[in-house]
Design a protein around this motif. Structure first.
Motif, PDB file in Angstrom:
ATOM      1  N   GLY A 272     -18.509   2.412   1.458  1.00 26.59           N
ATOM      2  CA  GLY A 272     -17.862   2.887   2.716  1.00 26.59           C
ATOM      3  C   GLY A 272     -16.770   3.955   2.265  1.00 26.59           C
ATOM      4  N   GLU A 273     -15.788   4.072   3.295  1.00 29.42           N
ATOM      5  CA  GLU A 273     -14.745   4.916   3.101  1.00 29.42           C
ATOM      6  C   GLU A 273     -13.437   4.060   3.167  1.00 29.42           C
ATOM      7  OE1 GLU A 273     -12.612   8.570   5.608  1.00 29.42           O
ATOM      8  OE2 GLU A 273     -14.245   7.430   6.493  1.00 29.42           O
ATOM      9  N   VAL A 274     -12.576   4.220   2.396  1.00 27.70           N
ATOM     10  CA  VAL A 274     -11.367   3.498   1.970  1.00 27.70           C
ATOM     11  C   VAL A 274     -10.149   4.522   1.780  1.00 27.70           C
ATOM     12  CG1 VAL A 274     -10.065   1.804   0.384  1.00 27.70           C
ATOM     13  CG2 VAL A 274     -12.673   1.849   0.860  1.00 27.70           C
ATOM     14  N   ASN A 275      -9.113   4.192   2.241  1.00 31.09           N
ATOM     15  CA  ASN A 275      -7.831   5.257   2.099  1.00 31.09           C
ATOM     16  C   ASN A 275      -6.722   4.444   1.994  1.00 31.09           C
ATOM     17  OD1 ASN A 275      -6.586   7.794   2.283  1.00 31.09           O
ATOM     18  ND2 ASN A 275      -5.873   7.094   4.353  1.00 31.09           N
ATOM     19  N   ASN A 276      -6.002   4.667   0.983  1.00 31.46           N
ATOM     20  CA  ASN A 276      -4.679   4.142   0.667  1.00 31.46           C
ATOM     21  C   ASN A 276      -4.561   2.415   0.954  1.00 31.46           C
ATOM     22  OD1 ASN A 276      -1.340   4.581   2.028  1.00 31.46           O
ATOM     23  ND2 ASN A 276      -2.058   3.591   0.137  1.00 31.46           N
ATOM     24  N   SER A 277      -5.344   1.783   0.280  1.00 29.60           N
ATOM     25  CA  SER A 277      -5.420   0.462   0.200  1.00 29.60           C
ATOM     26  C   SER A 277      -5.195  -0.273  -0.924  1.00 29.60           C
ATOM     27  CB  SER A 277      -6.697  -0.013   1.278  1.00 29.60           C
ATOM     28  OG  SER A 277      -6.673   0.452   2.382  1.00 29.60           O
TER      29      SER A 277
ATOM     30  N   TYR B 225     -10.249   7.315  -0.746  1.00 33.95           N
ATOM     31  CA  TYR B 225      -8.924   8.246  -0.994  1.00 33.95           C
ATOM     32  C   TYR B 225      -7.587   7.583  -1.931  1.00 33.95           C
ATOM     33  CZ  TYR B 225     -11.519  11.285   2.501  1.00 33.95           C
ATOM     34  OH  TYR B 225     -12.603  11.699   3.124  1.00 33.95           O
ATOM     35  N   GLY B 226      -6.978   8.126  -2.607  1.00 38.91           N
ATOM     36  CA  GLY B 226      -5.818   7.478  -3.196  1.00 38.91           C
ATOM     37  C   GLY B 226      -4.672   7.548  -2.259  1.00 38.91           C
TER      38      GLY B 226
ATOM     39  N   PHE C 205       0.839  -1.085   0.069  1.00 44.51           N
ATOM     40  CA  PHE C 205      -0.004   0.084  -0.049  1.00 44.51           C
ATOM     41  C   PHE C 205       0.997   1.279   0.017  1.00 44.51           C
ATOM     42  CE2 PHE C 205       0.098  -0.569   4.571  1.00 44.51           C
ATOM     43  CZ  PHE C 205       0.561   0.494   5.173  1.00 44.51           C
ATOM     44  N   SER C 206       1.937   1.279   0.779  1.00 44.83           N
ATOM     45  CA  SER C 206       2.818   2.499   0.623  1.00 44.83           C
ATOM     46  C   SER C 206       3.413   2.772  -0.669  1.00 44.83           C
ATOM     47  CB  SER C 206       3.750   2.484   1.934  1.00 44.83           C
ATOM     48  OG  SER C 206       4.527   1.443   1.773  1.00 44.83           O
ATOM     49  N   LYS C 207       3.698   1.865  -1.550  1.00 41.79           N
ATOM     50  CA  LYS C 207       4.294   2.001  -2.758  1.00 41.79           C
ATOM     51  C   LYS C 207       3.217   1.972  -3.850  1.00 41.79           C
ATOM     52  CE  LYS C 207       8.996   0.712  -1.415  1.00 41.79           C
ATOM     53  NZ  LYS C 207       9.989  -0.171  -1.451  1.00 41.79           N
ATOM     54  N   ASN C 208       2.047   2.119  -3.218  1.00 42.78           N
ATOM     55  CA  ASN C 208       0.936   1.748  -4.420  1.00 42.78           C
ATOM     56  C   ASN C 208       0.610   3.116  -5.429  1.00 42.78           C
ATOM     57  OD1 ASN C 208      -1.027  -0.037  -5.430  1.00 42.78           O
ATOM     58  ND2 ASN C 208      -2.873   1.559  -4.704  1.00 42.78           N
ATOM     59  N   GLY C 209       0.917   4.271  -4.758  1.00 38.87           N
ATOM     60  CA  GLY C 209       0.699   5.394  -5.705  1.00 38.87           C
ATOM     61  C   GLY C 209       1.635   5.609  -6.748  1.00 38.87           C
ATOM     62  N   ASP C 210       3.062   5.185  -6.354  1.00 40.43           N
ATOM     63  CA  ASP C 210       4.008   5.257  -7.649  1.00 40.43           C
ATOM     64  C   ASP C 210       3.698   3.974  -8.452  1.00 40.43           C
ATOM     65  OD1 ASP C 210       5.384   7.543  -6.496  1.00 40.43           O
ATOM     66  OD2 ASP C 210       6.669   6.226  -5.263  1.00 40.43           O
ATOM     67  N   ALA C 211       3.257   2.919  -8.003  1.00 38.16           N
ATOM     68  CA  ALA C 211       2.674   1.785  -8.710  1.00 38.16           C
ATOM     69  C   ALA C 211       1.872   2.083  -9.871  1.00 38.16           C
ATOM     70  CB  ALA C 211       2.768   0.691  -7.976  1.00 38.16           C
ATOM     71  N   ILE C 212       0.793   2.880  -9.324  1.00 38.48           N
ATOM     72  CA  ILE C 212      -0.497   3.070  -9.924  1.00 38.48           C
ATOM     73  C   ILE C 212       0.065   4.073 -11.312  1.00 38.48           C
ATOM     74  CG2 ILE C 212      -2.635   4.446 -10.142  1.00 38.48           C
ATOM     75  CD1 ILE C 212      -3.023   3.480  -7.314  1.00 38.48           C
ATOM     76  N   LYS C 213       1.016   5.129 -11.088  1.00 34.75           N
ATOM     77  CA  LYS C 213       1.252   6.142 -11.715  1.00 34.75           C
ATOM     78  C   LYS C 213       2.142   5.606 -13.053  1.00 34.75           C
ATOM     79  CE  LYS C 213       1.413   9.720  -8.621  1.00 34.75           C
ATOM     80  NZ  LYS C 213       2.097  10.722  -7.654  1.00 34.75           N
ATOM     81  N   ALA C 214       2.979   4.398 -12.584  1.00 31.52           N
ATOM     82  CA  ALA C 214       3.906   3.797 -13.532  1.00 31.52           C
ATOM     83  C   ALA C 214       2.980   2.946 -14.629  1.00 31.52           C
ATOM     84  CB  ALA C 214       5.029   3.066 -12.911  1.00 31.52           C
ATOM     85  N   ASP C 215       1.950   2.236 -13.860  1.00 27.68           N
ATOM     86  CA  ASP C 215       1.116   1.147 -14.667  1.00 27.68           C
ATOM     87  C   ASP C 215       0.402   2.100 -15.472  1.00 27.68           C
ATOM     88  OD1 ASP C 215       2.204  -1.149 -13.518  1.00 27.68           O
ATOM     89  OD2 ASP C 215       0.408  -1.228 -12.240  1.00 27.68           O
TER      90      ASP C 215
ATOM     91  N   GLY D 159      -7.459  10.357  -6.878  1.00 24.97           N
ATOM     92  CA  GLY D 159      -6.394   9.616  -7.417  1.00 24.97           C
ATOM     93  C   GLY D 159      -5.289   9.756  -6.620  1.00 24.97           C
ATOM     94  N   PRO D 160      -4.221   8.947  -6.610  1.00 24.13           N
ATOM     95  CA  PRO D 160      -4.192   7.945  -7.575  1.00 24.13           C
ATOM     96  C   PRO D 160      -5.353   6.900  -7.381  1.00 24.13           C
ATOM     97  CG  PRO D 160      -1.985   8.235  -6.785  1.00 24.13           C
ATOM     98  CD  PRO D 160      -2.998   9.079  -6.191  1.00 24.13           C
ATOM     99  N   PHE D 161      -5.880   6.229  -8.506  1.00 19.08           N
ATOM    100  CA  PHE D 161      -6.968   5.142  -8.202  1.00 19.08           C
ATOM    101  C   PHE D 161      -6.976   4.152  -9.129  1.00 19.08           C
ATOM    102  CE2 PHE D 161     -11.490   3.807  -8.714  1.00 19.08           C
ATOM    103  CZ  PHE D 161     -11.691   3.135  -7.489  1.00 19.08           C
ATOM    104  N   ALA D 162      -7.137   2.982  -9.086  1.00 23.75           N
ATOM    105  CA  ALA D 162      -7.474   2.014 -10.200  1.00 23.75           C
ATOM    106  C   ALA D 162      -8.672   1.043  -9.792  1.00 23.75           C
ATOM    107  CB  ALA D 162      -6.335   0.962 -10.245  1.00 23.75           C
ATOM    108  N   LEU D 163      -9.452   0.895 -10.519  1.00 18.58           N
ATOM    109  CA  LEU D 163     -10.734   0.054 -10.364  1.00 18.58           C
ATOM    110  C   LEU D 163     -10.598  -0.815 -11.501  1.00 18.58           C
ATOM    111  CD1 LEU D 163     -13.538  -0.604  -8.959  1.00 18.58           C
ATOM    112  CD2 LEU D 163     -14.537   0.825 -10.783  1.00 18.58           C
ATOM    113  N   CYS D 164     -10.431  -2.300 -11.145  1.00 17.07           N
ATOM    114  CA  CYS D 164      -9.852  -3.064 -12.293  1.00 17.07           C
ATOM    115  C   CYS D 164     -11.441  -3.688 -12.575  1.00 17.07           C
ATOM    116  CB  CYS D 164      -9.056  -4.195 -11.648  1.00 17.07           C
ATOM    117  SG  CYS D 164      -7.455  -3.626 -10.981  1.00 17.07           S
ATOM    118  N   GLU D 165     -11.064  -4.695 -13.767  1.00 15.67           N
ATOM    119  CA  GLU D 165     -12.322  -5.275 -14.406  1.00 15.67           C
ATOM    120  C   GLU D 165     -13.356  -5.905 -13.709  1.00 15.67           C
ATOM    121  OE1 GLU D 165     -12.960  -8.897 -17.797  1.00 15.67           O
ATOM    122  OE2 GLU D 165     -11.016  -8.267 -16.978  1.00 15.67           O
TER     123      GLU D 165
END
Length: 394
Positions: free
Chosen positions: A235-240, A222-223, A133-143, A205-211
């Motif tokens: 509900g409420e989700v943050n950085n997960s 929250y991204g 989760f802590s590196k997910n923002g950078d990974a979303i941007k790269a993907d 964002g950053p946010f990804a909603l998959c298939e």
């Protein structure tokens, strides 16, 4: 060239998620680590992993092979270096082996006999559960850059409120969203085919909603957050990060957390992601069999595949739940480490969730998605049951 992804020394640091998958099949960003490598390399990969996972994730060896440490996420610079590897060459970053050349039947690898090539570029490495989760923002941007390069987003309905629409991409294939607020100022928003965001949802964002996944009405996301395929979130989700086939369908807070596949959080489940004294969070370490420092102030719930909890469950800061646990009736916080195949958690504590009962539920849950619970899957979970027996109070 034949490329093989191996688990590497980080495998045990990534439990409970690697009880049921190789490191390569962890989802971080939009794609799994394997999907990232296959996209960059333009070929399929196979895996070196634990013996009990090898039937499902086999290795295919050819005359010449390049072995890649799956903890490392690909980028253009690293891939370019890997593609130049020749016999008796290996790429290192410090003391870590990123990739090396191997010939068919080569059983003993002595890196003293290899020419060491240092990679001094930036690279993301997933070596602990909280990195997901802590590196997910950078990974979303790269993907996002990888997936959307030279492509155009589907048209987005005018009923939606879009902020920084140039950073929003909707795949072809019928994603549905009306009267939704999407704010991509701080990072991109990616929505896959057959996904749905119901009216009133607020997403940053950053946010990804998959298939084929769904964001429920009025959800607040929250991204950086990733919702893997065939999942439902409200509900409420943050950085997960939610790997896939999992549900958090109702009100309640999930923050700085990772859910594996086939998980379900009951209505009004909440987790703490910050200690009352603002101290560093410790997480259960399967190797030392104790709690280890994370270096993080914010860290929530780590839940392995097939685990579930009942309504109104409260998880304390830095809780680790193993594979196929069923938590209910706690009336308070369950302890910070719930072993795999645990049942209950109320005043009488946990008992063992026997495989016969657990597998009955698993078959029903998977069949609802049109997926068969195979003998192969059963064998993997049976192995996990036996391997984690020492953590349970029988």
């Amino acid at each position: 060239m034949n490329y093989i992804l191996f688990d590497g020394p980080s495998r045990n640091n990534l439990l409970p998620f690697t009880y049921t998958r190789p490191v390569a099949d962890i989802r971080v960003g939009i794609l799994t680590i394997r999907e990232k490598w296959e996209s960059y390399l333009s070929c399929t990969t196979t895996t070196v992993t634990e013996d009990y996972l090898a039937d499902k994730y086999p290795m295919v060896e050819m005359e010449v092979n390049v072995m890649i440490n799956a903890s490392y996420l690909p980028n253009e610079g690293l891939v370019a270096k890997i593609k130049t590897l020749e016999e008796n060459q290996a790429i290192f970053q410090g003391d870590d082996v990123i990739a090396f050349f191997a010939v068919e039947g080569q059983e003993d690898i002595d890196f003293d006999d290899y020419k060491a090539i240092e990679f001094d570029g930036d690279v993301l490495k997933i070596e602990n559960t909280w990195d997901i989760f802590s590196k997910n923002g950078d990974a979303i941007k790269a993907d996002f850059e990888l997936i959307t390069e030279d492509r155009k987003s589907e048209t987005i309905s005018e009923t939606n409120n879009l902020i920084a629409p140039e950073n929003i991409f909707i795949e072809e294939g019928g994603a549905k969203l009306e009267y939704v607020s999407l704010n991509a100022t701080n990072g991109p928003i990616y929505i896959a085919k057959d996904a749905e965001i119901m009216e009133g949802a607020l997403i940053r964002g950053p946010f990804a909603l998959c298939e084929s996944s769904t964001i429920k009405m009025g959800a607040k996301i929250y991204g950086p957050t990733t919702v893997g395929p065939f999942s439902k979130v409200g509900g409420e989700v943050n950085n997960s990060v939610i790997f896939g086939y999992s549900n958090k369908g109702h009100e309640g807070f999930l923050g700085n957390s990772v859910l594996g596949e086939w998980c379900n959080l009951g209505a009004d489940t909440n987790n703490s992601n910050l200690k009352n004294n603002y101290a560093e969070v410790r997480l259960w370490d399967y190797q030392t069999e104790g709690f280890a420092k994370t270096g993080l102030q914010f860290c929530g719930l780590m839940m392995g595949d097939h685990s579930k909890c009942g309504i109104n469950t409260m998880f304390n800061t830095g809780t680790v739940v193993g594979v196929s646990a069923n938590i209910f009736g706690t009336g308070g916080f369950p302890r910070n480490f719930v072993p795999s195949f645990s049942w209950g958690g109320g005043s009488s504590g946990f008992t063992t969730y026997l495989t016969k009962k657990a597998f009955e539920v698993t078959k029903i849950v998977m069949s609802r998605r049109g997926i068969e619970f195979t003998e192969q899957e059963e064998a993997i979970l049976t192995h996990v049951f036996e391997e984690t027996k020492k953590f349970r109070r029988e």
